[in-house]
Design a protein around this motif. Sequence first.
Motif, PDB file in Angstrom:
ATOM      1  N   TYR A  54       0.862  -1.176   0.000  1.00 50.01           N
ATOM      2  CA  TYR A  54       0.000   0.000   0.000  1.00 50.01           C
ATOM      3  C   TYR A  54       0.900   1.226   0.000  1.00 50.01           C
ATOM      4  O   TYR A  54       1.699   1.431   0.917  1.00 50.01           O
ATOM      5  CB  TYR A  54      -0.938  -0.040   1.215  1.00 50.01           C
ATOM      6  N   ASP A  55       0.786   2.028  -1.066  1.00 51.01           N
ATOM      7  CA  ASP A  55       1.786   3.050  -1.400  1.00 51.01           C
ATOM      8  C   ASP A  55       1.110   4.415  -1.542  1.00 51.01           C
ATOM      9  O   ASP A  55       0.104   4.550  -2.233  1.00 51.01           O
ATOM     10  CB  ASP A  55       2.442   2.643  -2.740  1.00 51.01           C
ATOM     11  N   LEU A  56       1.681   5.422  -0.932  1.00 51.20           N
ATOM     12  CA  LEU A  56       1.130   6.776  -1.019  1.00 51.20           C
ATOM     13  C   LEU A  56       1.109   7.264  -2.468  1.00 51.20           C
ATOM     14  O   LEU A  56       2.096   7.118  -3.192  1.00 51.20           O
ATOM     15  CB  LEU A  56       1.981   7.729  -0.174  1.00 51.20           C
ATOM     16  N   VAL A  57      -0.007   7.868  -2.872  1.00 54.60           N
ATOM     17  CA  VAL A  57      -0.113   8.358  -4.251  1.00 54.60           C
ATOM     18  C   VAL A  57      -0.449   9.850  -4.283  1.00 54.60           C
ATOM     19  O   VAL A  57      -1.236  10.347  -3.478  1.00 54.60           O
ATOM     20  CB  VAL A  57      -1.153   7.536  -5.057  1.00 54.60           C
ATOM     21  N   PHE A  58       0.215  10.551  -5.205  1.00 52.07           N
ATOM     22  CA  PHE A  58      -0.056  11.970  -5.478  1.00 52.07           C
ATOM     23  C   PHE A  58      -0.692  12.078  -6.863  1.00 52.07           C
ATOM     24  O   PHE A  58      -1.060  11.075  -7.472  1.00 52.07           O
ATOM     25  CB  PHE A  58       1.263  12.762  -5.431  1.00 52.07           C
ATOM     26  N   GLY A 104      -4.307   7.506  -1.206  1.00 49.11           N
ATOM     27  CA  GLY A 104      -4.196   8.963  -1.007  1.00 49.11           C
ATOM     28  C   GLY A 104      -4.183   9.289   0.479  1.00 49.11           C
ATOM     29  O   GLY A 104      -4.556   8.459   1.318  1.00 49.11           O
ATOM     30  N   PHE A 105      -3.768  10.528   0.790  1.00 49.71           N
ATOM     31  CA  PHE A 105      -3.695  10.932   2.199  1.00 49.71           C
ATOM     32  C   PHE A 105      -5.034  10.770   2.923  1.00 49.71           C
ATOM     33  O   PHE A 105      -5.063  10.510   4.123  1.00 49.71           O
ATOM     34  CB  PHE A 105      -3.252  12.397   2.314  1.00 49.71           C
ATOM     35  N   THR A 106      -6.138  10.939   2.193  1.00 45.48           N
ATOM     36  CA  THR A 106      -7.455  10.863   2.831  1.00 45.48           C
ATOM     37  C   THR A 106      -8.144   9.510   2.599  1.00 45.48           C
ATOM     38  O   THR A 106      -9.357   9.399   2.714  1.00 45.48           O
ATOM     39  CB  THR A 106      -8.362  12.002   2.328  1.00 45.48           C
ATOM     40  N   GLU A 107      -7.329   8.510   2.276  1.00 41.20           N
ATOM     41  CA  GLU A 107      -7.900   7.171   2.076  1.00 41.20           C
ATOM     42  C   GLU A 107      -7.371   6.176   3.109  1.00 41.20           C
ATOM     43  O   GLU A 107      -7.041   5.035   2.778  1.00 41.20           O
ATOM     44  CB  GLU A 107      -7.558   6.668   0.667  1.00 41.20           C
ATOM     45  N   LYS A 108      -7.286   6.643   4.337  1.00 42.89           N
ATOM     46  CA  LYS A 108      -6.709   5.799   5.392  1.00 42.89           C
ATOM     47  C   LYS A 108      -7.552   4.545   5.654  1.00 42.89           C
ATOM     48  O   LYS A 108      -7.052   3.577   6.242  1.00 42.89           O
ATOM     49  CB  LYS A 108      -6.503   6.611   6.675  1.00 42.89           C
ATOM     50  N   ASN A 109      -8.794   4.569   5.195  1.00 44.21           N
ATOM     51  CA  ASN A 109      -9.635   3.368   5.322  1.00 44.21           C
ATOM     52  C   ASN A 109      -9.013   2.165   4.610  1.00 44.21           C
ATOM     53  O   ASN A 109      -9.206   1.023   5.022  1.00 44.21           O
ATOM     54  CB  ASN A 109     -11.034   3.649   4.762  1.00 44.21           C
ATOM     55  N   LYS A 110      -8.233   2.429   3.557  1.00 49.22           N
ATOM     56  CA  LYS A 110      -7.619   1.329   2.803  1.00 49.22           C
ATOM     57  C   LYS A 110      -6.581   0.559   3.613  1.00 49.22           C
ATOM     58  O   LYS A 110      -6.235  -0.574   3.253  1.00 49.22           O
ATOM     59  CB  LYS A 110      -6.937   1.864   1.534  1.00 49.22           C
ATOM     60  N   ILE A 111      -6.016   1.224   4.640  1.00 49.09           N
ATOM     61  CA  ILE A 111      -4.977   0.550   5.429  1.00 49.09           C
ATOM     62  C   ILE A 111      -5.423   0.274   6.868  1.00 49.09           C
ATOM     63  O   ILE A 111      -4.629  -0.147   7.711  1.00 49.09           O
ATOM     64  CB  ILE A 111      -3.641   1.339   5.428  1.00 49.09           C
ATOM     65  N   ALA A 112      -6.728   0.477   7.113  1.00 52.30           N
ATOM     66  CA  ALA A 112      -7.251   0.223   8.463  1.00 52.30           C
ATOM     67  C   ALA A 112      -7.110  -1.240   8.857  1.00 52.30           C
ATOM     68  O   ALA A 112      -6.912  -1.555  10.033  1.00 52.30           O
ATOM     69  CB  ALA A 112      -8.716   0.655   8.534  1.00 52.30           C
ATOM     70  N   SER A 171      -3.187   0.679  10.876  1.00 53.02           N
ATOM     71  CA  SER A 171      -2.178   1.708  10.603  1.00 53.02           C
ATOM     72  C   SER A 171      -2.828   2.958  10.028  1.00 53.02           C
ATOM     73  O   SER A 171      -3.836   2.878   9.328  1.00 53.02           O
ATOM     74  CB  SER A 171      -1.147   1.175   9.601  1.00 53.02           C
ATOM     75  N   LYS A 172      -2.257   4.106  10.356  1.00 51.63           N
ATOM     76  CA  LYS A 172      -2.704   5.366   9.752  1.00 51.63           C
ATOM     77  C   LYS A 172      -1.705   5.901   8.744  1.00 51.63           C
ATOM     78  O   LYS A 172      -1.876   6.981   8.182  1.00 51.63           O
ATOM     79  CB  LYS A 172      -2.959   6.404  10.855  1.00 51.63           C
ATOM     80  N   THR A 173      -0.609   5.187   8.584  1.00 56.43           N
ATOM     81  CA  THR A 173       0.417   5.633   7.634  1.00 56.43           C
ATOM     82  C   THR A 173       0.886   4.467   6.775  1.00 56.43           C
ATOM     83  O   THR A 173       0.803   3.302   7.171  1.00 56.43           O
ATOM     84  CB  THR A 173       1.649   6.209   8.369  1.00 56.43           C
ATOM     85  N   VAL A 174       1.384   4.820   5.594  1.00 58.82           N
ATOM     86  CA  VAL A 174       2.011   3.829   4.722  1.00 58.82           C
ATOM     87  C   VAL A 174       3.518   3.915   4.926  1.00 58.82           C
ATOM     88  O   VAL A 174       3.999   4.943   5.400  1.00 58.82           O
ATOM     89  CB  VAL A 174       1.647   4.089   3.240  1.00 58.82           C
ATOM     90  N   PRO A 175       4.289   2.886   4.580  1.00 61.74           N
ATOM     91  CA  PRO A 175       3.856   1.668   3.922  1.00 61.74           C
ATOM     92  C   PRO A 175       3.199   0.679   4.858  1.00 61.74           C
ATOM     93  O   PRO A 175       3.515   0.590   6.036  1.00 61.74           O
ATOM     94  CB  PRO A 175       5.172   1.086   3.405  1.00 61.74           C
ATOM     95  N   VAL A 176       2.283  -0.066   4.237  1.00 57.44           N
ATOM     96  CA  VAL A 176       1.724  -1.272   4.825  1.00 57.44           C
ATOM     97  C   VAL A 176       1.898  -2.349   3.767  1.00 57.44           C
ATOM     98  O   VAL A 176       1.747  -2.064   2.574  1.00 57.44           O
ATOM     99  CB  VAL A 176       0.227  -1.074   5.153  1.00 57.44           C
ATOM    100  N   ILE A 177       2.231  -3.552   4.184  1.00 56.33           N
ATOM    101  CA  ILE A 177       2.171  -4.660   3.223  1.00 56.33           C
ATOM    102  C   ILE A 177       1.206  -5.704   3.750  1.00 56.33           C
ATOM    103  O   ILE A 177       0.959  -5.790   4.954  1.00 56.33           O
ATOM    104  CB  ILE A 177       3.544  -5.321   2.928  1.00 56.33           C
ATOM    105  N   LYS A 178       0.654  -6.439   2.799  1.00 54.50           N
ATOM    106  CA  LYS A 178      -0.089  -7.651   3.151  1.00 54.50           C
ATOM    107  C   LYS A 178       0.659  -8.793   2.483  1.00 54.50           C
ATOM    108  O   LYS A 178       0.764  -8.847   1.253  1.00 54.50           O
ATOM    109  CB  LYS A 178      -1.540  -7.566   2.667  1.00 54.50           C
ATOM    110  N   ASP A 179       1.244  -9.649   3.314  1.00 53.49           N
ATOM    111  CA  ASP A 179       2.052 -10.758   2.804  1.00 53.49           C
ATOM    112  C   ASP A 179       1.246 -12.028   3.073  1.00 53.49           C
ATOM    113  O   ASP A 179       1.199 -12.518   4.201  1.00 53.49           O
ATOM    114  CB  ASP A 179       3.398 -10.786   3.540  1.00 53.49           C
ATOM    115  N   GLY A 180       0.605 -12.537   2.023  1.00 53.19           N
ATOM    116  CA  GLY A 180      -0.391 -13.586   2.250  1.00 53.19           C
ATOM    117  C   GLY A 180      -1.513 -12.976   3.063  1.00 53.19           C
ATOM    118  O   GLY A 180      -2.130 -12.002   2.639  1.00 53.19           O
ATOM    119  N   ASP A 181      -1.719 -13.508   4.262  1.00 51.39           N
ATOM    120  CA  ASP A 181      -2.756 -12.939   5.136  1.00 51.39           C
ATOM    121  C   ASP A 181      -2.174 -12.033   6.215  1.00 51.39           C
ATOM    122  O   ASP A 181      -2.922 -11.523   7.056  1.00 51.39           O
ATOM    123  CB  ASP A 181      -3.539 -14.075   5.830  1.00 51.39           C
TER     124      ASP A 181
END
Lengths: 228, 228
Positions: free
Chosen positions: A5-9, A39-47, A51-61
């Motif tokens: 999960y990568d920050l996008v501009f 995006g900065f306002t899409e923190k739901n994607k990494i909930a 986490s509230k910040t990236v990077p996040v990875i999902k490795d398998g589960d």
Amino acid sequence: MITLYDLVFQADRRPSPFCWRAKYALAHKGLKWTEVPVGFTEKNKIAFADSKTVPVIKDGDTPVKDSWAIAQHLDRAYGEKPLFKDEPARTHALFVNGWCDTAVNGALFPLVVGDLYDRVRPEDQAYILESRGKRLGTTDLATFQAAAREKGMPALRAALEPARRVLNAQKFLAGDAPGYTDYILLSPFLWAYSVSPLKLLAEDDVVYAWRERMLDLFDGMGRKAKGA
Amino acid sequence: MITLYDLVFQADRRPSPFCWRAKYALAHKGLKWTEVPVGFTEKNKIAFADSKTVPVIKDGDTPVKDSWAIAQHLDRAYGEKPLFKDEPARTHALFVNGWCDTAVNGALFPLVVGDLYDRVRPEDQAYILESRGKRLGTTDLATFQAAAREKGMPALRAALEPARRVLNAQKFLAGDAPGYTDYILLSPFLWAYSVSPLKLLAEDDVVYAWRERMLDLFDGMGRKAKGA
């Protein structure tokens, strides 16, 4: 199967220096990954990773958050091509990580904050103006950035002195071949490079020549990143 | 037979952080040495080594100048108890050395420059006032120091963050036992300690607890150094 999960501009720019550390760690280990732009306002994607910040990875589960934790996880989960060959190497990287986060990122941020703001996705600009404005004590980021560059360029170059001394003696911070300490220090340059035309380094600086070598790695992964 | 040429202030104070690095390197290796005190205006005493700054050592007939070069020399000349057990360890120490010289010493110097001046030998005060005054743009070192402390204390503590992150994870910068990276970082504290009552660290800082452990080493060598 690894997802990053990568920050996008705007225009699919990917500036986050912490996400770059994760990408180089993955590439170093020869792992494949897919990316989910956040995006900065899409923190739901990494909930899901708490986490509230990236990077996040999902490795398998398995969710893993934070670039340092991701590097540790990758070495534990995948033995080949270690990022840290022993405990002293990990200690050294931890020190360099702390130095880069504070001394280098701290010196660089004021120099590019206006350019960062200009290239944030339109729907994220209010968020960035509020959060960064609070930190800097102003919402006029263009004026702040212009003033910061006058004194801040020499300060940034001075902050790089520990790396310069090592690079005067050897090709990469990690030795003859690049390692995690190199990926750490490349990351703020990629952060700036993705959003700002500012020339951070003099061409006769050994750090400049090192950065060129770094941008060539992994089929030019960093060099291909969208510039300003 | 090793002789160390060591900077001397009033009342036999020995503040030079670079000389402290040499002393801890010697002690680490279990070597004995004698000291020759050198005032700022006694550079003739170290001319034999083609040096204008201390530390200088004379090891038998061999002169060696510069704390880093002295550490390398000691490991080459005396194989036991290496300061750098391999090339990555040397690289790490070179990085930490560059960081300490610039980020830490740079943040500390303005905070104690007035106290340093007050404790220089009377015959060296004109020299220090001229050379440091030129660097700082003022000869009123007491006023400069007082102003510097307001903003400078948080900056110094922030500059220590890379060490703090490592010391949150382990007892010494070098691991379970102290090593040259620890001696490097102890040296600016001994510099300040020898001339200034200023409390540089909060007592709940892991760097504070580490410093206590360091001051105990080698029969309390650092702790016994004359304080302010």
